[in-house]
Design an enzyme around this catalytic site. Structure first.
Site, PDB file in Angstrom:
ATOM      1  N   GLU A  47      49.683 -88.877  23.590  1.00 55.99           N
ATOM      2  CA  GLU A  47      49.535 -87.855  22.566  1.00 55.99           C
ATOM      3  C   GLU A  47      50.527 -86.768  22.977  1.00 55.99           C
ATOM      4  O   GLU A  47      50.245 -85.997  23.906  1.00 55.99           O
ATOM      5  CB  GLU A  47      48.106 -87.310  22.521  1.00 55.99           C
ATOM      6  CG  GLU A  47      47.905 -86.292  21.427  1.00 55.99           C
ATOM      7  CD  GLU A  47      46.511 -85.683  21.435  1.00 55.99           C
ATOM      8  OE1 GLU A  47      45.977 -85.453  20.339  1.00 55.99           O
ATOM      9  OE2 GLU A  47      45.965 -85.423  22.522  1.00 55.99           O
ATOM     10  N   ASP A  90      45.368 -88.198  26.502  1.00 52.37           N
ATOM     11  CA  ASP A  90      45.054 -87.023  25.711  1.00 52.37           C
ATOM     12  C   ASP A  90      45.948 -85.859  26.137  1.00 52.37           C
ATOM     13  O   ASP A  90      46.132 -85.608  27.343  1.00 52.37           O
ATOM     14  CB  ASP A  90      43.576 -86.671  25.912  1.00 52.37           C
ATOM     15  CG  ASP A  90      43.144 -85.450  25.158  1.00 52.37           C
ATOM     16  OD1 ASP A  90      43.182 -85.481  23.914  1.00 52.37           O
ATOM     17  OD2 ASP A  90      42.763 -84.453  25.800  1.00 52.37           O
TER      18      ASP A  90
END
Length: 651
Positions: free
Chosen positions: A350, A314
């Site tokens: 990401e 993330d």
């Protein structure tokens, strides 16, 4: 107490036949001691007898599995219990009544001593190649909670993932790898607790190593390992979504769960204040050695002790930060690249955060696959009917080589997606023009404003057969584009069931039927589910060999041609304003060939098909005007319906 057996590494609680070693990095000014809880809730306090640099450690005799412990500091003249940053299990599900108090910490912050022994039954890891990987993003609870075929006792739990009905579904769909939303223990943000809500997605870690007790019946550690073992037995990988960019302690004035009480330098600071490049109040500083160690140690732990097959990071740009700059050669990336454990697993980034220079798509080192928001935005805009996207669509079909050269495939194949956990589901992309997030309690201000969605005349559910048919075709258009592009396709688990979140595009706090996958499928949803399964199989049969051939040094032997519907080569002028094209992929001068016909216009388009190199005719794989994957033949031309894509194969 036996200091003779104490050792500084590894950090955390390490069980031995004689007792347990406790070790922790501590450089704050708060005095630190070890608390060991008894079964009746009383406790004993122990000093740390040994030091090694900033590491405090001690050995306690006769400690056994499941013993609860914590680290005590004195902060603001109050005794505060800290959760071990290296905790392998939590005694209690993280929760507190706002505001967090020192008294509450003595319940919340209890860690458990874990025996890492587990019977893996000699189950091998699947080791799926990147070109064959079909990622399925899912939430542990939401995926199985409402599935009537899953045993009622394990629905919504780790064990639910391993239920035979769930595994049968995954195998039938052709899924090779499930990507679990965060399972590391999560703490809910104070504003959610005040509204009696939760961080359902789990992107607010309180512990990096301990599986969240929310999804366990009794023992989160054993049950998660059991689920992974059973998935591996069925050749299905498990990828963990991990959050190392921030923690649940928030920013200035936030609570103290562990890191803040042990070392203020775990976090990035600017002018004495916590730097917020994540939108969550703080940013972990990976240039700080103890922070880097914590991340690396926990990653290895998941691989070694849980047999995890890979990670999705993330806001991964944060991990490459050196304050305001991103450095693809920083210590973290170098540490991962040389690590013999982590070299063997999939690493998915990401590739952005919200800080300065935060958008880093295409900049991650070799060995990292990056989520492609450009594929998402182009695909949605193109099929919604926006003009002048044909050239961009061609770039995304060919693997976004404007960002990453095919010489770095397959280890740098982009992760392509249309729907993700943060945004509309596939069904909502074709059902809603606007977000509908009122249930989140933020007056519909939260969530993406740029959804590139459409409702095709009706906002939300409808009985209009014309609208339903168009929505279903648009779903097929986007998924076919996804599966027959160069890259690793990422699917949302809810999409196989045509699940709607009722227009909510930011359901992070919705532990409700908004997020729980609805398995009560009507005939339209069942038809799409069957079609999707067949299309994934078609990709594995027809597209994977093409991806392999176009990757690395062999790519120079392959041929790509772009044609107008009339059969002539696309010119520079043709790319501007055109609404239809034909892509011809040719391996080894005809060993295998694919045609991809695209018609974005609102009228049927007749295509003159190029002649196959070594074959007499083309075989139709799919036409998104229809709900079946077929094997019909075409000879020299083909009429493609409006807003459709067709795939042909010759081999």
């Amino acid at each position: 107490m036996n200091t003779h057996h104490a050792f500084p590494h590894p950090l955390g609680a390490t069980l031995t036949p004689d007792g347990c070693n406790f070790s922790v990095h501590h450089s704050s000014s708060f005095p630190l001691s070890l608390i060991i809880f008894n079964d009746d809730g009383t406790y004993n306090e122990h000093p740390f007898t040994e030091e090694y640099g900033s590491i405090k450690y001690t050995f306690i005799d006769n400690i056994t599995k499941d013993t609860a412990y914590g680290f005590k500091i004195i902060q603001d003249k109050k005794a505060l219990l800290l959760l071990d940053p290296y905790a392998k299990a939590l005694k209690n599900t993280p929760h507190y009544d706002v505001p967090y108090t020192a008294e509450q910490s003595w319940v919340l912050a209890q860690s458990l001593v874990v025996d890492d022994t587990f019977d893996w039954q000699e189950t091998p890891k699947p080791m799926i190649s990147r070109s064959e990987t079909i990622l399925l993003e899912t939430h542990v609870k939401g995926f199985t909670l409402l599935n009537p075929k899953v045993d009622t006792k394990v629905r919504g739990t780790y064990l639910g993932l391993a239920d035979p009905a769930n595994i049968a579904h995954l195998k039938h769909q052709g899924i090779t790898s499930i990507q679990l939303l965060p399972v590391a223990a999560c703490m809910h943000e104070p504003h959610l607790l005040e509204m009696n809500m939760v961080n359902y997605w789990g992107y607010n870690p309180i512990s990096f190593m301990a599986p969240d007790p929310r999804y366990a019946r009794n023992d989160a550690v054993t049950e998660l390992k059991t689920a992974i073992r059973e998935l591996h037995k069925n050749n299905i990988e498990v990828i963990l979504d991990v959050v190392y960019n921030h923690t649940a302690e928030g920013g200035d004035g936030g609570v103290t769960f562990n890191l803040k009480g042990l070392d203020q330098d775990y976090y990035l600071h600017h002018h004495g204040k916590y730097t917020n490049y994540t939108g969550c109040g703080n940013t972990l500083d990976i240039t700080h050695q103890p922070s880097l160690n914590l991340v690396m140690d926990t990653l290895r732990y998941w691989v070694e002790q849980y047999h995890i097959d890979g990670f999705r990071f993330d806001l991964a740009a944060t991990l490459g930060r050196e304050y305001d700059q991103f450095n693809p050669n920083n210590a973290f990336f170098k540490a991962v690249a040389q690590d013999p454990i982590l070299q063997k697993v999939k690493l998915i980034a990401e590739p952005w955060d919200i800080g300065p220079n935060g958008y880093q798509v295409g900049q991650f080192p070799d060995g990292w696959n990056e989520c492609s928001d450009k594929f998402r935005d182009t695909t949605k805009s193109f099929w919604r009917g926006e003009q002048n996207y044909l050239k961009s669509m061609a770039t995304r079909l060919m693997g976004s080589r404007d960002l990453v050269s095919a010489s770095r495939w397959p280890h740098k194949l982009p992760v392509n997606y249309v729907s993700y956990h943060d945004g509309f589901t596939l069904q909502d992309l074709v059902s809603y023009k606007e977000r509908h997030n009122l249930a989140n309690g933020e007056e519909n201000r939260d969530g993406h404003g740029d959804n590139r969605s459409d409702n095709y005349g009706v906002e939300g559910p409808t009985d209009n057969p014309r609208v339903i048919a168009l929505r279903e075709k648009q779903k097929r258009n986007m998924v076919t584009t996804l599966l027959f592009s160069f890259g690793i396709p990422h699917l949302l688990a809810a999409d196989a069931c045509s699940h709607t979140q009722q227009g909510n595009n930011n359901a992070y706090c919705q532990d409700s039927d908004i997020s729980w996958v609805n398995w009560d499928l009507d005939e339209t949803a069942l038809e799409f589910k069957r079609w999707l399964s067949d299309m994934i199989q078609a990709r594995q049969t027809h597209m994977v060999p093409v991806i392999n051939a176009f990757s690395g040094t062999s790519r120079s032997k392959q041929k790509v041609a772009w044609y107008t519907p009339e059969g002539s080569n696309m010119t520079h002028a043709d790319w501007h304003g055109a609404e239809s094209l034909c892509l011809h992929l040719n391996i080894y001068d005809g060993t295998k060939e694919l045609l991809i016909l695209i018609n974005q216009s609102n009228i049927p388009t007749r295509f003159e098909l190029p002649k196959p190199k070594q074959h007499s005719r083309w075989s139709l794989v799919c036409n998104t005007q229809h709900t079946q994957v077929t094997s019909k033949h075409a000879v020299v031309d083909y009429s493609l319906s409006p807003l459709s894509i067709a795939i042909f194969n010759a081999e």
